[in-house]
Design a protein around this motif. Structure first.
Motif, mmCIF file in Angstrom:
data_model
loop_
_atom_site.group_PDB
_atom_site.id
_atom_site.type_symbol
_atom_site.label_atom_id
_atom_site.label_comp_id
_atom_site.label_asym_id
_atom_site.label_seq_id
_atom_site.Cartn_x
_atom_site.Cartn_y
_atom_site.Cartn_z
ATOM 1 N N ASP A 240 0.814 -1.221 0.000
ATOM 2 C CA ASP A 240 0.000 0.000 0.000
ATOM 3 C C ASP A 240 0.846 1.270 0.000
ATOM 4 N N GLY A 241 2.171 1.108 0.004
ATOM 5 C CA GLY A 241 3.068 2.255 0.005
ATOM 6 C C GLY A 241 3.572 2.649 1.381
ATOM 7 N N THR A 242 3.044 2.018 2.432
ATOM 8 C CA THR A 242 3.500 2.300 3.791
ATOM 9 C C THR A 242 4.974 1.916 3.937
ATOM 10 N N LYS A 243 5.744 2.801 4.597
ATOM 11 C CA LYS A 243 7.171 2.560 4.809
ATOM 12 C C LYS A 243 7.417 2.119 6.249
ATOM 13 N N VAL A 244 8.281 1.108 6.393
ATOM 14 C CA VAL A 244 8.601 0.574 7.712
ATOM 15 C C VAL A 244 10.119 0.476 7.848
ATOM 16 N N TRP A 245 10.624 0.951 8.985
ATOM 17 C CA TRP A 245 12.030 0.780 9.342
ATOM 18 C C TRP A 245 12.076 -0.219 10.489
ATOM 19 N N LEU A 246 12.780 -1.329 10.297
ATOM 20 C CA LEU A 246 12.818 -2.396 11.302
ATOM 21 C C LEU A 246 14.152 -2.359 12.032
ATOM 22 N N ASN A 247 14.093 -2.281 13.359
ATOM 23 C CA ASN A 247 15.298 -2.258 14.178
ATOM 24 C C ASN A 247 15.831 -3.681 14.367
ATOM 25 N N ALA A 248 16.961 -3.792 15.086
ATOM 26 C CA ALA A 248 17.609 -5.091 15.282
ATOM 27 C C ALA A 248 16.726 -6.044 16.072
ATOM 28 N N ASP A 249 16.902 -7.337 15.804
ATOM 29 C CA ASP A 249 16.220 -8.407 16.533
ATOM 30 C C ASP A 249 14.711 -8.194 16.536
ATOM 31 N N SER A 250 14.150 -7.954 15.347
ATOM 32 C CA SER A 250 12.717 -7.657 15.221
ATOM 33 C C SER A 250 12.110 -8.469 14.082
ATOM 34 N N LYS A 251 10.797 -8.660 14.167
ATOM 35 C CA LYS A 251 10.097 -9.410 13.131
ATOM 36 C C LYS A 251 8.778 -8.720 12.804
ATOM 37 N N LEU A 252 8.520 -8.575 11.509
ATOM 38 C CA LEU A 252 7.276 -7.979 11.030
ATOM 39 C C LEU A 252 6.560 -8.991 10.141
ATOM 40 N N GLU A 253 5.319 -9.314 10.477
ATOM 41 C CA GLU A 253 4.492 -10.205 9.670
ATOM 42 C C GLU A 253 3.442 -9.370 8.954
ATOM 43 N N PHE A 254 3.283 -9.613 7.643
ATOM 44 C CA PHE A 254 2.401 -8.772 6.845
ATOM 45 C C PHE A 254 1.847 -9.586 5.676
ATOM 46 N N ALA A 255 0.924 -9.003 4.961
ATOM 47 C CA ALA A 255 0.317 -9.672 3.814
ATOM 48 C C ALA A 255 0.967 -9.190 2.523
ATOM 49 N N SER A 256 1.073 -10.099 1.547
ATOM 50 C CA SER A 256 1.633 -9.730 0.251
ATOM 51 C C SER A 256 0.778 -8.667 -0.423
ATOM 52 N N ASN A 257 -0.515 -8.708 -0.186
ATOM 53 C CA ASN A 257 -1.409 -7.616 -0.585
ATOM 54 C C ASN A 257 -2.593 -7.619 0.375
ATOM 55 N N PHE A 258 -3.198 -6.456 0.537
ATOM 56 C CA PHE A 258 -4.295 -6.342 1.489
ATOM 57 C C PHE A 258 -5.646 -6.657 0.852
ATOM 58 N N GLY A 259 -5.647 -6.855 -0.480
ATOM 59 C CA GLY A 259 -6.852 -7.269 -1.187
ATOM 60 C C GLY A 259 -8.059 -6.425 -0.833
ATOM 61 N N GLU A 260 -9.160 -7.078 -0.547
ATOM 62 C CA GLU A 260 -10.385 -6.377 -0.196
ATOM 63 C C GLU A 260 -10.616 -6.352 1.310
ATOM 64 N N ASN A 261 -9.579 -6.653 2.075
ATOM 65 C CA ASN A 261 -9.721 -6.628 3.533
ATOM 66 C C ASN A 261 -10.086 -5.231 4.016
ATOM 67 N N ARG A 262 -10.925 -5.186 5.019
ATOM 68 C CA ARG A 262 -11.342 -3.886 5.548
ATOM 69 C C ARG A 262 -10.205 -3.222 6.323
ATOM 70 N N GLN A 263 -9.334 -4.029 6.895
ATOM 71 C CA GLN A 263 -8.222 -3.509 7.675
ATOM 72 C C GLN A 263 -6.889 -3.986 7.106
ATOM 73 N N ARG A 264 -5.879 -3.152 7.276
ATOM 74 C CA ARG A 264 -4.513 -3.525 6.912
ATOM 75 C C ARG A 264 -3.809 -3.936 8.211
ATOM 76 N N ILE A 265 -3.707 -5.229 8.432
ATOM 77 C CA ILE A 265 -3.209 -5.731 9.712
ATOM 78 C C ILE A 265 -1.808 -6.310 9.554
ATOM 79 N N ILE A 266 -0.902 -5.895 10.439
ATOM 80 C CA ILE A 266 0.444 -6.469 10.495
ATOM 81 C C ILE A 266 0.760 -6.790 11.951
ATOM 82 N N LYS A 267 1.771 -7.633 12.161
ATOM 83 C CA LYS A 267 2.191 -8.015 13.512
ATOM 84 C C LYS A 267 3.664 -7.667 13.694
ATOM 85 N N LEU A 268 3.970 -7.128 14.868
ATOM 86 C CA LEU A 268 5.339 -6.710 15.158
ATOM 87 C C LEU A 268 5.821 -7.308 16.471
#
Length: 391
Positions: A193-221
């Protein structure tokens, strides 16, 4: 180098005329002489140095320090100002509360430890992993391809891996992916979606390859990340960290959710966010304004004005500490230098204010810690390197 030569070289630096070699030489000279350096006000304009410092390290390291009023205060502030100036070159400076200035024996270092860098592993929906290039700084996810943020391809155009990843990204359905940095690693990510993320050391981000028709854009950190979220009022952006959720429409904010920290801290720089937490039968909701930080601990959310310099230092390539205790400093150094920390006795109760460049080798950091009476040494163990902190 005598005092007049030091004065001339510092002034040369202030004018931007010092060579790289002179900057390095000046750093080494300061580390040797800082314990008793004294320059009168008429010799150097410290107000100018202060202004130079703030502009050269991205306004993240001011010189405002609260130190107990003693006969050493004037001398220490001058030393701190010079240290801060040289910190632009050497990569660090420290202020120590209630400090008297003495020459301190340097610790014996078994070996040096290089700083972290651009390291991350991208995991695709099919379980395939890609070790990303340490010569690049970020990755871009779009509907049809994977590429670095300089537009070079991450994977070849042909072959099993290319076919597998291509099918994942071209799917009309959102499929799970993740980006994980090791200890000593950092990386950037641009979501579909164009959102930019900077990930610090020892971190994990889970996300979707595309948000499709989902009502929410959900990620896990898990860990720490800074977000610049693209506005979309119809599709709120949700960051989940444990039982905390941060909901935004479009904003800039930082989330620190390391499992070894006592609390999850969310800091808002721009826009507006709503925090929602559920845990052990309790629910809490708070809305943050720019410049505020929410601390979630013990199933409660507290909000206070944020120390944005300290929070955002890592994104600008710096450690910034304001009244930080020793364990806080050591946890950050441990993650970035991928080294275990052990205390040989009572944990020092010193509080620190200052900054360290994340590009500095660990030995440089430890030399400055010695100047404020924190003695350390690095030892090699069967499982890796260990930093011993002595009382």
């Amino acid at each position: 180098m005598n005092r007049e030569q030091a004065k001339a070289l510092v002034e040369k630096y202030n004018r931007g005329l010092a060579t790289k070699e002179e900057k390095v030489w000046l750093e080494n000279w300061y580390l040797q002489k800082s314990a008793y350096l004294f320059l009168e006000d008429h010799e150097i304009d410290f107000n100018k140095i202060e202004a130079e410092l703030k502009s050269r390290i991205f306004n993240y390291a001011g010189l405002e320090v609260q130190i107990q009023q003693t006969k050493h205060r004037s001398l220490w502030l001058r030393i701190a100002a010079a240290a801060a100036l040289l910190g632009i070159v050497s990569g660090l400076y420290f202020y120590h509360q209630h400090t008297t200035v003495k020459k301190i024996q340097q610790s014996e270092l078994v070996q040096d430890v290089a700083p972290g860098g651009n390291k991350a592993i991208l995991t695709l929906a099919n379980g395939k992993t890609i070790t990303l290039s340490d010569a690049k700084t970020g990755v871009i996810i779009d509907a049809s391809s994977l590429k670095y943020n300089d537009n070079t391809a991450i994977i070849p155009n042909t072959g099993p891996l290319a076919q597998a990843s291509g099918s994942d990204l071209l799917s009309p359905h959102a499929v799970a992916m993740s980006l994980q940095t090791p200890r000593g690693g950092t990386y950037q990510l641009r979501l579909v979606d164009g959102t930019k993320v900077w990930l610090n050391a020892d971190s994990k981000l889970e996300f979707a390859s595309n948000f499709g028709e989902n009502r929410q854009r959900i990620i896990k950190l898990n860990g720490e990340a800074y977000f610049e979220v693209v506005k979309d009022k119809h599709h709120p952006f949700i960051v989940r960290s444990g039982v905390q959720e941060v909901e935004v429409l479009g904003t800039h904010f930082n989330v620190n959710a390391y499992t070894d920290e006592k609390a999850i801290k969310t800091t808002l720089l721009e826009g507006s966010v709503r925090l929602h937490t559920t845990g052990q039968g309790t629910t809490a909701n708070r809305v943050l304004k720019p410049g505020e930080q929410a601390t979630f601990a013990g199933n409660k959310i507290s909000v206070a004005q944020a120390d944005t310099e300290s929070v955002m230092g890592w994104k600008e390539g710096l450690f910034i500490f304001h009244d930080a205790d020793v364990p806080t400093v050591m946890r950050q150094l441990s993650r970035w230098y991928d080294i275990e920390v052990e205390y040989s006795g009572a944990i020092p109760k010193d509080l620190f204010t200052g900054g360290i460049s994340r590009e500095s080798n660990l030995s440089t950091v430890l030399k400055m810690l010695e100047l404020i009476k924190i003695k350390t040494k690095i030892v090699q163990t069967e499982t890796g390197r260990k930093l011993i902190v002595n009382p």
